[in-house]
Design a protein around this motif. Sequence first.
Motif, PDB file in Angstrom:
ATOM      1  N   TYR A  12       4.523 -11.228  -2.036  1.00  0.00           N
ATOM      2  CA  TYR A  12       3.856  -9.956  -2.296  1.00  0.00           C
ATOM      3  C   TYR A  12       2.352 -10.191  -2.226  1.00  0.00           C
ATOM      4  O   TYR A  12       1.816 -11.101  -2.888  1.00  0.00           O
ATOM      5  CB  TYR A  12       4.223  -9.390  -3.663  1.00  0.00           C
ATOM      6  N   CYS A  13       1.667  -9.389  -1.429  1.00  0.00           N
ATOM      7  CA  CYS A  13       0.211  -9.439  -1.328  1.00  0.00           C
ATOM      8  C   CYS A  13      -0.348  -8.062  -1.679  1.00  0.00           C
ATOM      9  O   CYS A  13       0.138  -7.046  -1.169  1.00  0.00           O
ATOM     10  CB  CYS A  13      -0.234  -9.830   0.083  1.00  0.00           C
ATOM     11  N   ALA A  14      -1.333  -8.025  -2.534  1.00  0.00           N
ATOM     12  CA  ALA A  14      -1.917  -6.741  -2.958  1.00  0.00           C
ATOM     13  C   ALA A  14      -2.675  -6.072  -1.820  1.00  0.00           C
ATOM     14  O   ALA A  14      -2.823  -4.856  -1.802  1.00  0.00           O
ATOM     15  CB  ALA A  14      -2.846  -6.961  -4.146  1.00  0.00           C
ATOM     16  N   ARG A  15      -3.147  -6.889  -0.864  1.00  0.00           N
ATOM     17  CA  ARG A  15      -3.861  -6.353   0.300  1.00  0.00           C
ATOM     18  C   ARG A  15      -3.523  -7.231   1.498  1.00  0.00           C
ATOM     19  O   ARG A  15      -2.933  -8.288   1.349  1.00  0.00           O
ATOM     20  CB  ARG A  15      -5.370  -6.341   0.041  1.00  0.00           C
ATOM     21  N   THR A  17      -3.483 -10.024   3.951  1.00  0.00           N
ATOM     22  CA  THR A  17      -3.935 -11.372   3.635  1.00  0.00           C
ATOM     23  C   THR A  17      -3.570 -12.339   4.749  1.00  0.00           C
ATOM     24  O   THR A  17      -2.397 -12.411   5.139  1.00  0.00           O
ATOM     25  CB  THR A  17      -3.284 -11.855   2.318  1.00  0.00           C
ATOM     26  N   SER A  65      -0.277  -5.586   3.189  1.00  0.00           N
ATOM     27  CA  SER A  65      -0.217  -5.307   1.756  1.00  0.00           C
ATOM     28  C   SER A  65       1.212  -4.923   1.388  1.00  0.00           C
ATOM     29  O   SER A  65       1.902  -4.242   2.137  1.00  0.00           O
ATOM     30  CB  SER A  65      -1.187  -4.183   1.389  1.00  0.00           C
ATOM     31  N   GLY A  66       1.671  -5.420   0.256  1.00  0.00           N
ATOM     32  CA  GLY A  66       3.045  -5.166  -0.164  1.00  0.00           C
ATOM     33  C   GLY A  66       3.911  -6.404   0.023  1.00  0.00           C
ATOM     34  O   GLY A  66       3.428  -7.540  -0.053  1.00  0.00           O
ATOM     35  N   HIS A 255      -1.442 -14.376  -3.437  1.00  0.00           N
ATOM     36  CA  HIS A 255      -0.101 -13.880  -3.124  1.00  0.00           C
ATOM     37  C   HIS A 255       0.825 -14.247  -4.269  1.00  0.00           C
ATOM     38  O   HIS A 255       0.561 -15.197  -5.017  1.00  0.00           O
ATOM     39  CB  HIS A 255       0.430 -14.444  -1.798  1.00  0.00           C
TER      40      HIS A 255
END
Length: 279
Positions: A12-15, A17, A65-66, A255
Amino acid sequence: MLIRYGYDFTLYCARETPVVTMVSARTERAGDMLCPEVHTRFPDVEEEIYTDSFGNICRRFNAPSGVIRLHGVGYMRDSGLLDPVTPDAPEHDVSDLPDEALMYLLSSRYCEVDRMSQLAWDLFGNTAPGWGRVQAICDYVHGHIRFNYQDARNTRSAFDAWQEGRGVCRDFAHLAITLCRCMNIPARYVNGQLGDFGIPYTADPMDYAAWMEVYLGGAWHTFDPRNNKRRIGRIVIAYGRDAVDVPMITSFGPHLLQSFTVITDEVSEADLAQQDAAQ
């Protein structure tokens, strides 16, 4: 024997990456592959493949992201034989080593040769040079460190592992590598896949394994201070000076690893034919 190997990770990445993974078998085993490895990403973002300075295969992409799922599988033919033993393999004088081996004598992030040199010579200075000395180092490390998955810590160095007397396979490898380098024996860190072949079954989840290779008698040889026994079916993913050079996942931004599965098991070609027919 035929080994199915691979992985299934969810990140999972908030933006968005940038990510680099090191999950492909090294090209030295390309002739043993039943078919090319298959690597997929869900969602299917474009990737670039390159080879780093150690010859390790790296896969580079931008994770959106996500959530992104990374999956890979390969099939490797293996002799089914134990790691070879060459008890008469000699040490080399440093002046006789090939240029490319010299870096594996030096201190690195997790292997403090300068800090542990006196200890190494006190422990192994009177040991006969060559294979037996490396095995004595492995025996020492195997007995000195207590293995426990719960003791994993990514900041632990070889000196820390020696002081604390606990750790996981990477700590065994780092300490043994450092002691070998202190004795002027080139040693490199190996990350790979090692199934439970030829040993009693354990319920522990499969994971990547760490061991080392040392340069003796003009060749690199496998030693495994964590298990301290010859094993069957090693698949080398990457090697370098220490764990810094062989990260499974490098993200240039935060991440979260939501799930992590490593696959290393024996299959038959008949099983594969049935799977292909079913598809």
